[in-house]
Design a protein around this motif. Structure first.
Motif, PDB file in Angstrom:
ATOM      1  N   ILE A  33       0.857  -1.197   0.000  1.00 28.18           N
ATOM      2  CA  ILE A  33       0.000   0.000   0.000  1.00 28.18           C
ATOM      3  C   ILE A  33       0.887   1.239   0.000  1.00 28.18           C
ATOM      4  N   PRO A  34       0.725   2.133  -0.965  1.00 22.68           N
ATOM      5  CA  PRO A  34       1.568   3.336  -1.014  1.00 22.68           C
ATOM      6  C   PRO A  34       1.219   4.313   0.116  1.00 22.68           C
ATOM      7  N   THR A  35       2.245   4.905   0.724  1.00 29.68           N
ATOM      8  CA  THR A  35       2.028   5.889   1.798  1.00 29.68           C
ATOM      9  C   THR A  35       2.359   7.314   1.336  1.00 29.68           C
ATOM     10  N   ASP A  36       2.754   7.443   0.068  1.00 32.74           N
ATOM     11  CA  ASP A  36       3.118   8.765  -0.441  1.00 32.74           C
ATOM     12  C   ASP A  36       2.090   9.314  -1.434  1.00 32.74           C
ATOM     13  N   LEU A  37       0.963   8.607  -1.574  1.00 39.37           N
ATOM     14  CA  LEU A  37      -0.087   9.025  -2.503  1.00 39.37           C
ATOM     15  C   LEU A  37      -1.443   9.030  -1.798  1.00 39.37           C
ATOM     16  N   PRO A  38      -2.339   9.952  -2.188  1.00 36.69           N
ATOM     17  CA  PRO A  38      -3.686   9.885  -1.620  1.00 36.69           C
ATOM     18  C   PRO A  38      -4.421   8.642  -2.131  1.00 36.69           C
ATOM     19  N   LEU A  39      -5.144   7.997  -1.247  1.00 39.71           N
ATOM     20  CA  LEU A  39      -5.920   6.804  -1.597  1.00 39.71           C
ATOM     21  C   LEU A  39      -7.390   7.048  -1.275  1.00 39.71           C
ATOM     22  N   PHE A  40      -8.244   6.170  -1.812  1.00 38.21           N
ATOM     23  CA  PHE A  40      -9.661   6.234  -1.472  1.00 38.21           C
ATOM     24  C   PHE A  40      -9.965   5.236  -0.360  1.00 38.21           C
ATOM     25  N   LEU A  41     -10.764   5.684   0.591  1.00 36.69           N
ATOM     26  CA  LEU A  41     -11.302   4.803   1.620  1.00 36.69           C
ATOM     27  C   LEU A  41     -12.757   4.541   1.263  1.00 36.69           C
ATOM     28  N   ALA A  42     -13.161   3.278   1.230  1.00 35.43           N
ATOM     29  CA  ALA A  42     -14.535   2.934   0.839  1.00 35.43           C
ATOM     30  C   ALA A  42     -15.191   2.073   1.915  1.00 35.43           C
ATOM     31  N   PHE A  43     -16.482   2.327   2.110  1.00 38.11           N
ATOM     32  CA  PHE A  43     -17.296   1.515   3.015  1.00 38.11           C
ATOM     33  C   PHE A  43     -18.719   1.579   2.470  1.00 38.11           C
ATOM     34  N   GLY A  44     -19.152   0.523   1.747  1.00 38.72           N
ATOM     35  CA  GLY A  44     -20.419   0.620   1.032  1.00 38.72           C
ATOM     36  C   GLY A  44     -20.324   1.742   0.015  1.00 38.72           C
ATOM     37  N   SER A  45     -21.328   2.631  -0.013  1.00 41.71           N
ATOM     38  CA  SER A  45     -21.323   3.744  -0.971  1.00 41.71           C
ATOM     39  C   SER A  45     -20.456   4.913  -0.511  1.00 41.71           C
ATOM     40  N   PHE A  46     -19.969   4.855   0.736  1.00 36.58           N
ATOM     41  CA  PHE A  46     -19.129   5.941   1.274  1.00 36.58           C
ATOM     42  C   PHE A  46     -17.756   5.927   0.606  1.00 36.58           C
ATOM     43  N   ARG A  47     -17.314   7.119   0.159  1.00 33.63           N
ATOM     44  CA  ARG A  47     -15.983   7.280  -0.438  1.00 33.63           C
ATOM     45  C   ARG A  47     -15.330   8.507   0.190  1.00 33.63           C
TER      46      ARG A  47
END
Length: 456
Positions: A33-47
């Motif tokens: 998992i990259p720690t130097d880039l923004p990532l998306f967090l998802a939980f159902g339809s939540f982004r």
């Protein structure tokens, strides 16, 4: 890569920003998992866009209280976690939404009435598997399908909270009227198209569409008694001439309600037995025309299926049939979860528990029944094969998403298996007892199929 079950630690105010997720460095290394880039967090339809920071010598997860609140996650909730590199997404879940007919906020101990024990069992089983489940009704569906007001079971209490649209929805509505509400139909369509949610057991079945669909599948014809949508006196006369017993069944009926058994007596008169809650109502008519005339009033308001009568096996002169629960598993394949025998109660010719029927194992019922001795040991395997064949046939020939069926089967005195009915909303109280502290296989299967659909 398989998902991992973890417990989420929710941090106090000021310790973590809402756009920061702290992940154990073991997870970061394992999943790259990259720690130097923004990532998306998802939980159902939540982004939500997050930056990942490592937790030294840990495989845990920490997030801010604000972020947990937006997601609807409770403290110490066990969840599964998976990293999807193709979309740069860290996904928590799976999130399962169960659609019920009604709730009672004034009764927090039993908010879903007699369904509450099943809901508690499912919630406890989900917690063990790292699946987040919530329960909601058509009244909880708002204008925006992105969020639902749902009940969660946490620390032995029911709480209502805003939650994202789920990865998987399980339709347990017990009313066709509720299922067909425009708000419910719109919600089902929206969550599937906007968020890629899966909605299983999405519709009730009626007897005519099931038999018509299966009749197109050649190998399944052997299980089908002759059956037609009832269209009037000429059809009644034809069927009564072919078979000594015929049944009229409400196309949209359940629990054996309103089934009529018609037979010709030695005197030439005709007898109609109607299934009712307190027993069987019996009427005799001098001719078939008189019988039809007496029944024609109800035919104007209720559609019926006319079906060939069968010589079912009996125990102590009481007919026996079988309920198979068939569900999709962790591989998305149909499998038989349970088969039980149902023995009709006294004064009844249908075997539903609501009509005084009793349950038995297949082996015990076969042994005690009027079945020919050489057939008794073969019944279990024949019922299992028939149930799987029929489930696959309905799934293949009807354009809807199903994850489980209650399939009612009969065995005649020659050992042949026949289909009586397919139910897409099988009872949760019908197969094995609840309240023992154990999680029933039927409940585990729901969770398995949820994980399959959501990719967890």
């Amino acid at each position: 890569m398989p998902s991992k079950k973890i417990k989420i630690q929710i941090m106090g105010p000021g310790l973590l920003e809402d756009d920061t997720l702290a992940l154990g460095d073991m997870l970061i290394k394992q999943w790259k998992i990259p720690t130097d880039l923004p990532l998306f967090l998802a939980f159902g339809s939540f982004r939500h866009s997050v930056k990942v920071i490592p937790l030294i010598r840990s495989d845990g997860v920490r997030m801010s209280a604000g972020l947990a609140r937006k997601m609807g996650i409770q403290p110490r909730s066990p969840l599964r976690l998976i990293y999807r590199p193709h979309s740069s997404t860290i996904q928590f879940g799976p999130l399962l939404g169960v659609l019920l007919s009604q709730d009672d906020a004034e009764n927090p101990e039993r908010p879903f009435g007699k369904m509450t024990s099943f809901c508690r069992e499912l919630a406890n089983a989900c917690s063990r598997q790292g699946v987040f489940v919530y329960f909601f009704t058509p009244e909880h569906i708002g204008k925006d399908s992105e969020q639902v007001s749902g009940w969660v079971f946490h620390k032995d209490e029911w709480k209502k909270t805003p939650l994202p649209a789920a990865d998987v929805f399980y339709n347990r509505l017990t009313s066709r009227k509720l299922e067909n509400k425009p708000s419910v139909q719109h919600f089902m369509k929206e969550v599937k198209s906007r968020y890629g949610s899966h909605f299983f057991n999405e519709k009730y079945l009626d007897k005519t569409e099931v038999f018509d669909a299966l009749a197109k599948d050649g190998p399944l014809l052997r299980y089908l008694p002759e059956s037609h949508l009832f269209r009037g006196y000429a059809m009644l006369k034809t069927m009564c001439a072919k078979y000594p017993i015929i049944f009229l069944k409400p196309v949209k009926g359940s629990l054996g309600k309103g089934i009529i058994r018609i037979s010709k007596l030695e005197s030439g008169a005709y007898q109609a037995l109607t299934a009712q809650v307190g027993g069987t109502r019996r009427h005799t008519y001098p001719s078939l025309a008189k019988l039809f005339s007496a029944l024609s009033g109800r035919m104007k308001t209720t559609r019926y299926q006319i079906q060939q009568g069968l010589h079912l096996i009996e125990i102590d002169h009481r007919p026996v049939d079988f309920r198979a629960l068939v569900q999709k598993n962790l591989s998305g394949k149909w499998s038989t979860t349970s088969i039980v025998a149902r023995i009709a109660g006294n004064q009844h010719f249908v075997s539903n528990l609501a009509r005084g029927g009793t349950l038995s194992t297949v082996k015990d019922a076969s042994t005690r029944s009027s079945l020919l001795p050489g057939m008794k040991s073969k019944v279990g395997a024949r019922l299992k094969k028939a149930a799987l064949d029929i489930a696959q046939g309905v799934d293949a020939n009807l354009p809807a998403h199903f994850g489980e069926f209650g399939i009612d089967l009969a065995v005649d005195t020659n050992g042949r298996v026949w289909l009586l009915e397919v139910n897409s909303k099988p009872s949760k109280n019908d197969n094995t007892p609840m309240g023992t502290g154990k999680i029933r296989p039927s409940v585990k299967r729901i969770i398995e199929y949820t994980r399959y659909l959501s990719g967890f």
